[in-house]
Design a protein around this motif. Structure first.
Motif, mmCIF file in Angstrom:
data_model
loop_
_atom_site.group_PDB
_atom_site.id
_atom_site.type_symbol
_atom_site.label_atom_id
_atom_site.label_comp_id
_atom_site.label_asym_id
_atom_site.label_seq_id
_atom_site.Cartn_x
_atom_site.Cartn_y
_atom_site.Cartn_z
ATOM 1 N N ARG A 114 0.823 -1.215 0.000
ATOM 2 C CA ARG A 114 0.000 0.000 0.000
ATOM 3 C C ARG A 114 0.858 1.266 0.000
ATOM 4 O O ARG A 114 0.460 2.292 -0.568
ATOM 5 N N GLU A 115 2.019 1.210 0.631
ATOM 6 C CA GLU A 115 2.819 2.416 0.852
ATOM 7 C C GLU A 115 3.952 2.600 -0.142
ATOM 8 O O GLU A 115 4.497 3.699 -0.251
ATOM 9 N N VAL A 116 4.353 1.547 -0.868
ATOM 10 C CA VAL A 116 5.526 1.639 -1.726
ATOM 11 C C VAL A 116 5.314 2.665 -2.842
ATOM 12 O O VAL A 116 4.223 2.797 -3.387
ATOM 13 N N ARG A 117 6.353 3.388 -3.150
ATOM 14 C CA ARG A 117 6.332 4.396 -4.202
ATOM 15 C C ARG A 117 7.594 4.242 -5.046
ATOM 16 O O ARG A 117 8.475 3.465 -4.737
ATOM 17 N N GLY A 118 7.686 5.015 -6.110
ATOM 18 C CA GLY A 118 8.905 5.060 -6.888
ATOM 19 C C GLY A 118 8.860 4.211 -8.135
ATOM 20 O O GLY A 118 7.841 3.582 -8.460
ATOM 21 N N PRO A 119 9.986 4.173 -8.865
ATOM 22 C CA PRO A 119 10.054 3.425 -10.134
ATOM 23 C C PRO A 119 9.737 1.942 -9.936
ATOM 24 O O PRO A 119 10.130 1.348 -8.939
ATOM 25 N N GLY A 120 9.034 1.386 -10.893
ATOM 26 C CA GLY A 120 8.739 -0.045 -10.844
ATOM 27 C C GLY A 120 7.689 -0.430 -9.824
ATOM 28 O O GLY A 120 7.578 -1.616 -9.480
ATOM 29 N N ARG A 121 6.897 0.530 -9.357
ATOM 30 C CA ARG A 121 5.915 0.224 -8.308
ATOM 31 C C ARG A 121 4.969 -0.916 -8.673
ATOM 32 O O ARG A 121 4.731 -1.805 -7.834
#
Length: 315
Positions: free
Chosen positions: A176-183
């Motif tokens: 739920r919280e992950v962000r950034g390239p390749g999400r």
């Protein structure tokens, strides 16, 4: 005839494997019980004496790449990461990295000669992401999900759950919280991971199956056969009646195990299940063919269901 489908010309003698080769096949780390069917006791003892295999504690063995990664990370003031970190945590991996995998902060200059000795990832790590010179278990799973192929990353995430180094709730929150390239790829790994897979062999088979539209193969689903006897195949699609097995007969050389395997296969087929069995070599090195089998299996099962439904409508 496709070479991938030809039967082997001679019987594979896995009981004669060298200890380090067996350890790589088992994911880079293993217990004595896991190695016993593959390696003679004297060969394992000799491999430890020669430094080809490490024994950090009684009954536990791993490849020396773990210590190599730690030493190189210390030399570079870097952090052990990705599959090298997974091995350092005691997890199994699909492929032991040929060079130590380490992470350095942005802007760090690494000499060309040193880069040939390591796979260097540039990333910003917070203090909470590192413990004892290695990325923490959760950060290791996330980094592998971001930077490795899906099957490699899923094998790491499954092993992390199996070891209880991370919990399903940890991965759900991270998804739920992950962000950034390749999400999207990261979320796919985190939401697909399961601690029920016994080893990278089973994890990679599931990764291949997850790429087949319309197929819903789930790990370790119990099935009652032969008057109520319960068996637990590796992967099961209940709706389509498909079972996919990571056929590890080579790890169980006794005749009793062969007898149990034959009984299990026959009873599943007689109960109406479509059973597909795949060897280690097919899953690890012939993924395209394995996927093609599963695609055809899904189509065949659906066609059979539609035929039965049509016949029932005229009954």
């Amino acid at each position: 005839m496709d070479g991938a489908l030809r039967p082997p010309r001679r019987r594979d003698t896995l009981s004669r494997m060298e200890a380090d080769a067996a350890l790589r096949r088992l994911g880079g780390t293993a217990t004595r019980a896991e190695l016993r069917p593959l390696v003679a006791k004297r060969r394992l003892r000799r491999a430890v004496e020669l430094g080809l295999v490490l024994r950090p504690r009684p009954g536990r063995y791993l490849l020396p790449e773990v210590d190599t990664a730690r030493a190189l990370a210390h030399e570079l003031t870097a952090v052990v990461s990705l599959r090298s970190a997974a091995l350092a945590h005691g997890w199994k991996v699909k492929t032991v990295p040929p060079r130590p995998e380490v992470t350095v902060p942005p802007g760090r200059k690494i000499a060309l000669g040193t880069r040939r000795r390591a796979a260097v990832l540039t990333s910003r790590l917070e203090g909470a992401d590192v413990a004892a010179g290695t990325t923490t278990p959760l950060r290791t799973v996330i980094d592998c999900a971001r930077h490795l192929p899906f099957d490699e990353a899923l094998a790491v995430a499954d092993s992390a759950l199996r070891s209880r180094s991370v919990r399903p709730a940890d991965l759900a929150m991270a998804a739920r919280e992950v962000r950034g390239p390749g999400r999207p790829g990261v979320v796919r790994v985190l939401t697909s991971a399961s601690g029920r897979a016994a080893n990278p062999f089973e994890s990679v088979l599931r990764a291949i199956a997850l790429d087949v539209p319309g197929l819903d193969l789930r790990p370790q689903v119990g099935i009652a056969v032969a008057g109520g006897t319960r068996v637990v195949p590796d992967l099961v699609d209940v709706a389509l009646g498909i079972v996919a097995e990571a056929d590890s007969h080579e790890f169980h050389t006794g005749r009793m195990q062969l007898t149990r395997d034959c009984w299990r296969y026959d009873e599943l087929v007689l109960d109406g299940w479509d059973v597909y069995r795949f060897t280690y070599e097919q899953v690890m090195f012939q993924a395209a063919w394995v996927r093609s089998v599963l695609v055809r299996a899904e189509r065949r099962a659906r066609a059979t269901q539609e035929l039965r439904a049509s016949a029932g409508s005229y009954a």
